[in-house]
Write an enzyme that holds these catalytic residues in place. Structure first.
Site, PDB file in Angstrom:
ATOM      1  N   GLY A   1       3.301  -3.006   3.396  1.00  0.00           N
ATOM      2  CA  GLY A   1       4.142  -4.189   3.346  1.00  0.00           C
ATOM      3  C   GLY A   1       3.377  -5.461   3.651  1.00  0.00           C
ATOM      4  O   GLY A   1       2.155  -5.533   3.507  1.00  0.00           O
ATOM      5  N   GLU A   2       4.114  -6.472   4.074  1.00  0.00           N
ATOM      6  CA  GLU A   2       3.534  -7.752   4.458  1.00  0.00           C
ATOM      7  C   GLU A   2       4.317  -8.308   5.653  1.00  0.00           C
ATOM      8  O   GLU A   2       5.548  -8.253   5.671  1.00  0.00           O
ATOM      9  CB  GLU A   2       3.601  -8.775   3.314  1.00  0.00           C
ATOM     10  CG  GLU A   2       2.888  -8.370   2.043  1.00  0.00           C
ATOM     11  CD  GLU A   2       1.370  -8.384   2.154  1.00  0.00           C
ATOM     12  OE1 GLU A   2       0.860  -8.921   3.161  1.00  0.00           O
ATOM     13  OE2 GLU A   2       0.717  -7.860   1.238  1.00  0.00           O
TER      14      GLU A   2
ATOM     15  N   SER B   1      -5.436  -4.341  -1.901  1.00  0.00           N
ATOM     16  CA  SER B   1      -5.960  -5.436  -1.064  1.00  0.00           C
ATOM     17  C   SER B   1      -5.305  -6.761  -1.422  1.00  0.00           C
ATOM     18  O   SER B   1      -5.399  -7.215  -2.565  1.00  0.00           O
ATOM     19  CB  SER B   1      -7.477  -5.552  -1.242  1.00  0.00           C
ATOM     20  OG  SER B   1      -8.094  -4.308  -0.982  1.00  0.00           O
ATOM     21  N   ILE B   2      -4.652  -7.383  -0.433  1.00  0.00           N
ATOM     22  CA  ILE B   2      -3.987  -8.668  -0.642  1.00  0.00           C
ATOM     23  C   ILE B   2      -4.468  -9.709   0.371  1.00  0.00           C
ATOM     24  O   ILE B   2      -4.750 -10.847   0.020  1.00  0.00           O
ATOM     25  CB  ILE B   2      -2.452  -8.508  -0.533  1.00  0.00           C
ATOM     26  CG1 ILE B   2      -1.936  -7.444  -1.521  1.00  0.00           C
ATOM     27  CG2 ILE B   2      -1.761  -9.846  -0.762  1.00  0.00           C
ATOM     28  CD1 ILE B   2      -2.114  -7.776  -2.975  1.00  0.00           C
TER      29      ILE B   2
ATOM     30  N   CYS C   1       0.834  -1.180   0.000  1.00  0.00           N
ATOM     31  CA  CYS C   1       0.000   0.000   0.000  1.00  0.00           C
ATOM     32  C   CYS C   1       0.875   1.238   0.000  1.00  0.00           C
ATOM     33  O   CYS C   1       2.069   1.181  -0.272  1.00  0.00           O
ATOM     34  CB  CYS C   1      -0.913  -0.006   1.228  1.00  0.00           C
ATOM     35  SG  CYS C   1      -1.833  -1.561   1.451  1.00  0.00           S
TER      36      CYS C   1
END
Length: 608
Positions: free
Chosen positions: A73-74, A49-50, A2
């Site tokens: 990030g993740e 959106s993940i 994002c």
């Protein structure tokens, strides 16, 4: 993946100003947006959106609403962290990875960052104490910029989001230009915008009452341990496959970039993705086009390969737009190739994996062989080679001259990373107003001191992890992918992979024959030998060829004769480089491209 932006203090029409700033980074998050505004701070968010597509919108709050999170990030170990935090009494309202950050900060404070496995840049605003906490991941995979102007603290994922704020003062940082001419990127925490800075990798900060305190929370710790090549190959294969599995977590389809080399091929095979993506350039032969190698590999492992041939017209036509997305000029020609392959992939998937980081961690660059590739010339005493090198520096640039120069220097003097465009003397001669910026050698000195007890190859790797990886490799990976609203994940740049890589002995990384020995040996278990042993090419781009063609020679010449060029450079010296390259007297393509890239970038941010 994002983007976010924020600022402290009130301005007229807070919400309107914030919205315009958010719109500048809409490409980072086209799926949704959110804001938080109080009397002390404004926070804006754009979402791609993940994970938890329905409930994962930001800003995200803690249970009593006193803390607010923005995150890019993740976090790959979020399921474990979530269970730990629930057991400690925290209440979650979403299933997204983002929420572990705000509850984790409540529980652990700044120590949270050491518990995270992932790529991240985030801020948490504490409304009660009016304190802002922020952090960036260990390698700098995700960007974070900040500035203090006219009493306002600005922060966000991209510099361009700062431009609409009324306190922002846009001014070129000419010292950054001088560093850039040597490195081909901005190597320090300073950016090309004066008084705008990067939060460096592996740092967190606490901002309160206008004061910002930063802490570095991690450093690579190379400490070789005993073991055979076969042992480390087994460990690499096991660890990398586990990392790939962790990086596959997603509620949308994941694809993979694919070149003809080992790094992306290993990732694509381990991830068992359905779709891979490749680009190449119009050219004679295979030098600038590896598409057929990639397709051959894809067929071998049973995945689809989608490819695109980039025309010169497309490359040059899109180049200004690419430099706009970079925020700062980046003279790596491969950045444009990444831009095009990201655009191709974004038509099919929202997430891709890529092989960035393998060379820095496992010893993949051919230049790492230099210290151990000894010749009869190297048997000369070093003081004699130094004298010869000093003389060679004043000779015309012909084949073999640079070899004499480099062999007369220590590694600390000759190696500043995988690009060394203009040396200190050359850049002073080129600039209209040299700033007195410190030499490349002095800039790198602090990093070399941190590993002065290590072997030469390890010292080179350490420097690249701290400078080249962040300033070039990851900058272009993030900015080119996010330009197309595409999340790019890098399984090699994982804390567990790094823990293993820093234990591998040097002779299991590099020898006189090849590089990345342990990684190649691991890849041979499942990849065709041709792929596992193939030399590194990266994204080769025919800049050298194009600059000799009339159309592109004239395009660059016009830029070199522009008013902007006259403002910053000695134009006759620019034209001399261009004409010598065209005449075949010198391969000055990288030097020409470095200056041209800056001029194109400057027109995007400072032009009419």
């Amino acid at each position: 993946m994002c983007g976010f932006v924020g600022f402290t203090n009130q301005v007229a029409d807070d919400g309107s100003v914030l919205k315009v700033m958010m719109d500048k980074i809409a490409h980072r998050g086209p799926d949704s947006e959110g804001q938080y505004v109080d009397e002390a701070i404004c926070l804006g968010f754009r979402r791609l959106s993940i994970i938890d597509l329905a409930e994962g919108d930001q800003p995200i709050f803690n249970e009593d609403g006193t803390k607010v999170l923005l995150f890019n990030g993740e976090i790959y170990n979020f399921p474990d962290l979530r269970q730990q935090l629930i057991a400690l009494g925290h209440t979650f309202r979403t299933k997204t990875d983002s929420e572990v950050l705000i509850h984790g900060y409540e529980e652990y404070g700044p120590e949270l960052v050491s518990k995270l496995r992932g790529m991240f840049a985030f801020v948490i605003w504490d409304k009660t104490t009016r304190t802002l906490f922020g952090a960036r991941d260990p390698f700098g995979i995700k960007p974070f910029y900040y500035a203090t102007m006219d009493g306002t603290f600005l922060f966000g994922s991209e510099i361009k989001a700062f431009l609409p704020h009324p306190a922002f003062q846009k001014e070129l940082n000419e010292q950054a230009l001088e560093h850039y001419l040597s490195f081909q990127y901005s190597p320090t925490k300073e950016t090309f915008f004066k008084n705008v800075y990067k939060l460096m990798p592996a740092h967190y900060f606490i901002w309160r009452d206008g004061n910002m305190e930063q802490t570095r929370y991690w450093r690579p710790q190379f400490q070789a341990e005993d073991g055979t090549l076969e042992f480390y190959a087994d460990q690499v294969d096991k660890t990398l496959r586990e990392s790939v599995t962790a990086h596959k977590i997603s509620d949308v389809e994941v694809g993979s970039f694919l070149s003809s080399g080992i790094d992306s091929s290993y990732i694509a095979e381990a991830a068992k993705v359905d779709k891979t993506f490749t680009v190449g350039f119009e050219s004679d032969g295979d030098r600038y086009n590896e598409i057929h190698f990639a397709k051959e590999f894809a067929d071998t492992v049973g995945v689809e390969n989608i490819s695109k041939v980039i025309t010169p017209e497309e490359y040059w036509g899109e180049f200004p737009h690419i430099q706009y997305h970079m925020d700062e000029p980046l003279a790596d020609p491969a950045a444009a190739a990444l831009y095009f392959v990201s655009g191709l992939a974004s038509k099919y998937v929202k997430v891709v994996m890529s092989g960035e980081g393998a060379d820095e961690l496992f010893g993949g660059y051919r230049i790492y062989q230099e210290p151990i590739t000894l010749t009869a010339y190297d048997r000369l005493p070093f003081f004699l080679r130094r004298i010869i090198g000093k003389i060679a520096e004043h000779l015309p640039q012909k084949h073999g001259i640079n070899y004499l120069v480099r062999r007369g220097k220590t590694v600390e003097e000759r190696f500043i990373g995988n690009a060394y465009i203009f040396n200190e003397k050359e850049r002073k001669k080129l600039l209209k107003r040299p700033t007195g910026a410190i030499s490349p050698k002095l800039l790198c000195e602090a990093y070399y001191r941190e590993v002065e007890d290590k072997d030469v190859i390890t010292r080179m790797q350490y420097l690249d992890i701290n400078l080249w990886l962040m300033g070039d490799i990851l900058l272009k990976a993030d900015k080119t992918s996010m330009a197309h609203s595409l999340e790019l994940r890098v399984p090699f740049l994982d804390k567990m992979v790094m823990e293993l890589a820093q234990k591998i002995p040097t002779n299991c990384r590099v020898n006189t024959v090849t590089t990345k020995l342990a990684l190649r040996k691991a890849a041979e278990k499942t990849l065709p030998k041709r792929t596992a042993t193939k030399d590194k090419l990266g994204f080769p781009v025919p800049i050298r060829v194009w600059l000799k063609e009339d159309q592109y020679y004239e395009k660059v010449r016009a830029a070199f004769e522009s008013e902007t060029a006259k403002q910053y450079f000695q134009v006759p010296e620019l034209l001399r480089l261009l004409d010598r390259h065209r005449a075949g007297k010198e391969d000055a393509s990288r030097k020409i491209w470095t200056v041209y890239t800056f001029l194109v970038w400057h027109s995007q941010y400072f032009g009419a």
